[in-house]
Design a protein around this motif. Sequence first.
Motif, short mmCIF file in Angstrom:
data_model
loop_
_atom_site.label_atom_id
_atom_site.label_comp_id
_atom_site.label_asym_id
_atom_site.label_seq_id
_atom_site.Cartn_x
_atom_site.Cartn_y
_atom_site.Cartn_z
N LYS A 25 -12.64 -2.87 -2.10
CA LYS A 25 -12.35 -1.35 -1.65
C LYS A 25 -13.22 -0.59 -0.74
O LYS A 25 -13.21 -0.02 0.23
N TYR A 67 1.55 2.23 0.60
CA TYR A 67 0.53 1.57 -0.26
C TYR A 67 0.00 0.45 0.61
O TYR A 67 -1.33 0.23 0.20
N ARG A 126 -6.28 0.51 -1.13
CA ARG A 126 -6.25 -0.40 -2.25
C ARG A 126 -5.29 -1.41 -1.88
O ARG A 126 -5.48 -2.64 -2.46
N SER A 170 -3.02 1.75 2.37
CA SER A 170 -4.00 2.16 1.78
C SER A 170 -5.11 1.37 1.85
O SER A 170 -4.96 0.09 1.82
N SER A 181 -7.02 -3.96 0.20
CA SER A 181 -8.00 -4.63 -0.59
C SER A 181 -7.28 -6.03 -1.24
O SER A 181 -7.79 -6.85 -1.22
N GLU A 182 -6.12 -5.52 -2.12
CA GLU A 182 -5.33 -6.31 -2.50
C GLU A 182 -4.93 -7.65 -1.89
O GLU A 182 -4.66 -8.83 -2.37
#
Length: 223
Positions: free
Chosen positions: A82, A67, A72, A70, A75-76
């Motif tokens: 994204k 994760y 996402r 990834s 991005s977080e």
Amino acid sequence: MKSQDILVLFKILCITRAAAGELLLHSAVSQHDAGWSDDTWGNGDSWEADQLRQIDSLNEAEKQREYLFSVRGLSESLGISKSEINNCITRCLNVNLAKISRINQRIEVNKKTLFNFIRYGLRLVFPVKPAELTRGIPTTFSAPVLQGSLYSAGDFMLVWPDPLGKEMGLSIAPLYKSVPFAVRQDPELYACLALLDAVRIGNPREMKLALEKLEDKLFNENV
């Protein structure tokens, strides 16, 4: 190439270093646990349950790592959209700053190319100069990674402007606007970006020491 590309590359490096560190730790723990006593050999159920727990733990850690790698997850953790993360990765692949791993299909940083760019091009492409006095997060020789190495009495701190920052100093524009957000979540990323700022400013002493530390972080997983 854009400045946020460097931010994404170093975040990927930090995740990779953290993953390698976890694997080394797990290996050490497993070797320690492998020193079973005679009582342990006689309790097969206990040994099997322990092995299953370790497998479950590794599987969960691997899911978390996937994760983080990834679009996402990046991005977080970086405060970048994204779509822009995708753009960053595409640009880095196009100029050989990144590649796709044949083993797990993850994005990998081309460390040698990146270090050469930092050494010879960073301060020319993304230069920076101290500006007005403001509140923020310490960077360059004011950050923990360099603090005490080059700081001289009477000098102002250098900071990334940030309303949540606790230090006053001369403003240094970060590589990207979301840097203050990103470094609050990742101390290793903070250290790397503060070292990059020392290179961007281009003062010989700061630059030499920062390059040495960055080289260690890129090529020595134990640092």
